[in-house]
Design an enzyme around this catalytic site. Structure first.
Site, PDB file in Angstrom:
ATOM      1  N   CYS A  86       7.085  14.178 -68.411  1.00  0.00           N
ATOM      2  CA  CYS A  86       6.774  14.190 -66.978  1.00  0.00           C
ATOM      3  C   CYS A  86       7.280  12.896 -66.302  1.00  0.00           C
ATOM      4  CB  CYS A  86       5.281  14.437 -66.774  1.00  0.00           C
ATOM      5  SG  CYS A  86       4.935  15.086 -65.141  1.00  0.00           S
ATOM      6  N   HIS A 184       3.404  18.501 -70.259  1.00  0.00           N
ATOM      7  CA  HIS A 184       2.594  17.526 -71.000  1.00  0.00           C
ATOM      8  C   HIS A 184       2.212  18.058 -72.376  1.00  0.00           C
ATOM      9  CE1 HIS A 184       1.763  14.563 -67.788  1.00  0.00           C
ATOM     10  NE2 HIS A 184       1.980  15.594 -66.990  1.00  0.00           N
ATOM     11  N   GLU A 186       1.273  16.498 -74.824  1.00  0.00           N
ATOM     12  CA  GLU A 186       0.202  15.679 -75.411  1.00  0.00           C
ATOM     13  C   GLU A 186      -1.182  16.194 -75.024  1.00  0.00           C
ATOM     14  OE1 GLU A 186       2.070  14.993 -72.925  1.00  0.00           O
ATOM     15  OE2 GLU A 186       1.027  13.835 -71.388  1.00  0.00           O
TER      16      GLU A 186
HETATM   17  N1  GLN Z   1       4.742  12.963 -59.985  1.00  0.00           N
HETATM   18  C1  GLN Z   1       4.766  11.921 -60.957  1.00  0.00           C
HETATM   19  C2  GLN Z   1       5.958  10.974 -60.733  1.00  0.00           C
HETATM   20  O1  GLN Z   1       6.731  11.170 -59.883  1.00  0.00           O
HETATM   21  C3  GLN Z   1       4.815  12.487 -62.360  1.00  0.00           C
HETATM   22  C4  GLN Z   1       3.544  13.237 -62.662  1.00  0.00           C
HETATM   23  C5  GLN Z   1       3.124  13.230 -64.099  1.00  0.00           C
HETATM   24  O2  GLN Z   1       3.619  12.455 -64.916  1.00  0.00           O
HETATM   25  N2  GLN Z   1       2.151  14.034 -64.412  1.00  0.00           N
HETATM   26  O3  GLN Z   1       6.096  10.021 -61.429  1.00  0.00           O
END
Ligand code: GLN
Length: 205
Positions: A86, A184, A186
């Site tokens: 992410c 995610h 994890e």
């Molecule tokens: N929206 C977040 C970003 O731009 C990422 C979100 C996340 O890691 N769950 O960094």
């Protein structure tokens, strides 16, 4: 003849911001030595690194403040296996869409990511996806996730969204020793994606 080392590799989790604990727990369950990385000396001990979910703009700034930015970038250039989830995917991307004006990334992955790509209505959702290298679908959790807008020739697409308005969007990639997912892995009890990364670290040693 060379023999593979038998001691488990040390894998770090970038720990200045984000969901560090979940990654540490999953890596530990897989039998590797998992450590939190907040300082360059901790990075030096690692054969591989995970960059967690969180907030990529904050991560980049903190990495600068704590003198981790250039050392991590250097290790990535030298081939250290690195896995971003992410916000961590955003950190590994060479190009960002919808980043803040001054947003820096570590880079290394020849991809363009779009931050917060899934829009407001569906900014967090779950769904089953097929991932290259896994023999059964994975239940993937997306939280204000990026998607991969474009990939370079040497990037392998590992997974795409399968249903809904974002069907077909790329959400997992690999390029050499770098891996990244929009979701995610994890969160929840399925450690198969982490297993793929641990195997990558073990092969590179
Ligand atoms: N929206 C977040 C970003 O731009 C990422 C979100 C996340 O890691 N769950 O960094």
């Amino acid at each position: 003849m060379t023999t593979a080392p038998t001691t488990p590799p040390t894998i770090g989790v970038f720990a200045l911001q984000g969901d560090v604990r979940e990654h540490l727990r999953m890596l530990t369950e897989l039998g590797v030595e998992a450590i939190a990385v907040r300082r360059p000396v901790e990075l030096d001990a690692c054969a591989g690194l995970v960059i967690p979910g969180g907030e990529s703009t904050t991560m980049a700034k903190l990495a600068r403040t704590f003198d981790l930015f250039e050392p991590i970038r250097q290790r990535i250039k030298e081939g250290m296996p690195t896995f971003g989830t992410c916000a961590g995917m955003i950190m590994l991307a060479d190009r960002i869409e919808d980043g803040t004006a001054d947003q820096e990334t570590l880079g290394g992955l020849d991809i363009t990511v779009r931050r917060n790509a899934f829009g407001r209505q569906v900014d967090s959702f779950e769904g089953d996806i097929d991932v290259v290298g896994l023999d059964a679908p994975l239940h993937a959790i997306f939280i204000r996730a990026p998607w991969v807008e474009a990939v370079g020739d040497s990037v392998e697409v590992l997974a795409r969204v399968e249903e809904g308005p974002a069907a077909g969007r790329i959400v997992a990639v690999r390029q050499g020793s770098l891996m990244a997912t929009s979701f995610h892995p994890e969160v929840g009890g399925d450690s198969r994606v982490h297993r793929l990364f641990v195997d990558l670290v073990t092969e590179e040693r």
